[in-house]
Design an enzyme around this catalytic site. Structure first.
Site, PDB file in Angstrom:
ATOM      1  N   HIS A 114       0.790  -1.510  -0.109  1.00 39.97           N
ATOM      2  CA  HIS A 114       0.152  -0.108  -0.014  1.00 39.97           C
ATOM      3  C   HIS A 114       0.724   1.026   0.253  1.00 39.97           C
ATOM      4  O   HIS A 114       0.435   2.227  -0.440  1.00 39.97           O
ATOM      5  CB  HIS A 114      -1.506  -0.251   1.296  1.00 39.97           C
ATOM      6  CG  HIS A 114      -0.268   0.110   2.421  1.00 39.97           C
ATOM      7  ND1 HIS A 114      -0.026  -0.765   3.894  1.00 39.97           N
ATOM      8  CD2 HIS A 114      -0.187   1.413   3.312  1.00 39.97           C
ATOM      9  CE1 HIS A 114       0.478   0.164   4.162  1.00 39.97           C
ATOM     10  NE2 HIS A 114       0.714   1.551   3.863  1.00 39.97           N
ATOM     11  N   ASP A 144       0.237  -7.241   1.064  1.00 38.53           N
ATOM     12  CA  ASP A 144       0.247  -6.256   1.716  1.00 38.53           C
ATOM     13  C   ASP A 144       2.102  -5.898   1.645  1.00 38.53           C
ATOM     14  O   ASP A 144       2.898  -4.835   2.287  1.00 38.53           O
ATOM     15  CB  ASP A 144       0.622  -5.219   2.894  1.00 38.53           C
ATOM     16  CG  ASP A 144       0.287  -4.059   2.916  1.00 38.53           C
ATOM     17  OD1 ASP A 144       0.606  -3.123   2.150  1.00 38.53           O
ATOM     18  OD2 ASP A 144      -0.239  -3.528   3.883  1.00 38.53           O
ATOM     19  N   SER A 237       4.155   2.495   8.372  1.00 36.20           N
ATOM     20  CA  SER A 237       4.176   1.171   7.502  1.00 36.20           C
ATOM     21  C   SER A 237       5.903   1.392   6.274  1.00 36.20           C
ATOM     22  O   SER A 237       6.089   2.007   5.602  1.00 36.20           O
ATOM     23  CB  SER A 237       3.522   1.814   6.387  1.00 36.20           C
ATOM     24  OG  SER A 237       2.124   1.556   7.208  1.00 36.20           O
TER      25      SER A 237
END
Length: 401
Positions: A114, A144, A237
């Site tokens: 993402h 992911d 992230s």
């Protein structure tokens, strides 16, 4: 006040020098232990164990440990900045950032899918302050994870090491290194990596992944996610979640906006399965059946004795709510739901087959995806279902996605 004589001062100096030698030696051991080009080199413990009863000493040791882990890990962690074209042809580009880390000495880096999804330009920024363009080798939306590669001088690369996930324990120390909120920061958050600490709060969490073709329907769930209370914010992230030996136990992936101290990371064993396949093939091919379902074991737990009102023949299994048209399950004759009911706030789609077994495995409901992923695309499996209380055996040729 008692004063130290010459001999005591000399002993004190020797002790200080010895402690300094331990710390320096530990750092050198860690640095030397970074085997180039591999995914599973060994990393020696940064800090020697502390005897029981030395609580104050432990606090000092814990600080030294965090400092040492950060000093080494920051060399392998990068900020990943992205630029995306304006939506709808507006021409207004958007910028964002995440984190990532090197996994070998060839310039390969791990980050989140993402973080780089839809990016037209990707740049990595090292802790030394230099920037390099990066390209996407491949990514996997369902875990992911993404793999990048950058042309970068060897002295800028310090690969991080993956932990043996079987040794990870709830309650152990957790260290997050990354670049939270660095894009457009007026607080200087883009100047250097950030480190936060906490513990591993749990290792059995799950994260539903929404279907691209059926909005509002989850067609995959990442299982066994790590939960941590180490501070995680947007921009973390793709960065590493480390243990006290500086090994990567997970890749930071998500937070709960409405909560404090609840962050999630993809386990190191999953990363070590997915990343080499992306490196070889640019993607990950998985077996799939082509059904959306509700796990009856979880529904039964959620609504208790009210479960009997559903009129189902079992409290365990995967209740099929929808079947992909033309997909493997559809071709095999499996049937989806046609009637929605709500009991104690729980929506349930009734009328579909209930999968109770695949091959030799019993399906409780929540384990369906895990069991399917044990097979390869193209494998033929026997699927046991309940249809209006009657047990049927269906032959399904698994597809690829």
């Amino acid at each position: 006040m008692m004063k130290a004589g010459p001999n005591r001062r000399a002993e004190t100096v020797l002790v200080v020098l010895a402690l300094a030698g331990i710390v320096l030696g530990a750092l050198l051991t860690v640095k030397d232990g970074l085997t180039k080009g591999g995914f599973l080199p060994q990393w020696s413990s940064l800090i020697p164990p502390v005897a029981q009863g030395q609580e104050n000493a432990w606090r000092i040791q814990d600080e030294i440990n965090t400092i040492n882990v950060f000093e080494v890990a920051k060399q392998g962690v990068v900020m990943v900045s992205t630029q995306r074209s304006g939506a709808g042809g507006s021409g207004i580009a958007t910028r964002g950032n995440g984190s990532g880390f090197f996994v070998n000495d060839q310039g390969y880096l791990v980050t989140n899918h993402h973080v780089i999804e839809g990016a037209t330009t990707i740049t990595i920024h090292t802790y030394r302050g230099y920037s390099y363009p990066a390209t996407v080798v491949g990514s996997d939306r369902l875990t992911d994870l993404a793999l990048l590669r950058a042309s970068i001088p060897g002295y800028e690369i310090t690969p991080l090491i993956f932990a043996d996930y079987s040794l990870v324990r709830v309650g152990q120390k957790a260290i997050v290194v990354g670049s939270p909120l660095a894009t457009g920061s007026s607080l200087g958050l883009d100047r250097s990596p950030t480190v936060t600490t906490g513990i591993i709060s749990a290792t059995d969490r799950s994260l539903p992944v929404e279907s691209l073709t059926r909005p509002g329907v989850n067609d995959y769930t990442i299982e066994n996610l790590i939960q941590t209370d180490a501070a995680v914010n947007p921009g973390n992230s793709g960065g590493p979640l480390l243990n006290s030996s500086g090994e990567v136990v997970g890749v930071v992936t998500a937070i709960i906006d409405s909560a404090t101290g609840i962050g999630f990371a993809i386990p190191s064993d999953v990363v070590q399965e997915v990343i080499p396949e992306i490196m070889r093939n640019g993607e990950v091919k998985r077996a799939f059946m082509g059904v959306a379902y509700q796990p009856l074991d979880e529904i039964a737990k959620a609504i208790g004795e009210a479960f009997e009102e559903l009129g189902l023949a079992t409290r365990e299994g995967a209740l099929i709510t929808d079947v992909d048209q033309g997909g493997p399950a559809d071709k095999a004759g499996l049937v989806g739901g046609n009637r929605r009911v709500t009991i104690r706030g729980q929506d349930v789609m009734l009328g579909g087959d209930i999968i109770i077994g695949i091959g030799e495995a019993k399906i409780q409901g929540s384990n369906l995806t895990k069991e399917i992923l044990k097979y390869k695309p193209g494998d033929t499996v026997q699927v046991e279902v309940l249809r209006r209380g009657r047990k049927l055996s269906m032959t399904v040729v698994l597809g690829s996605r």
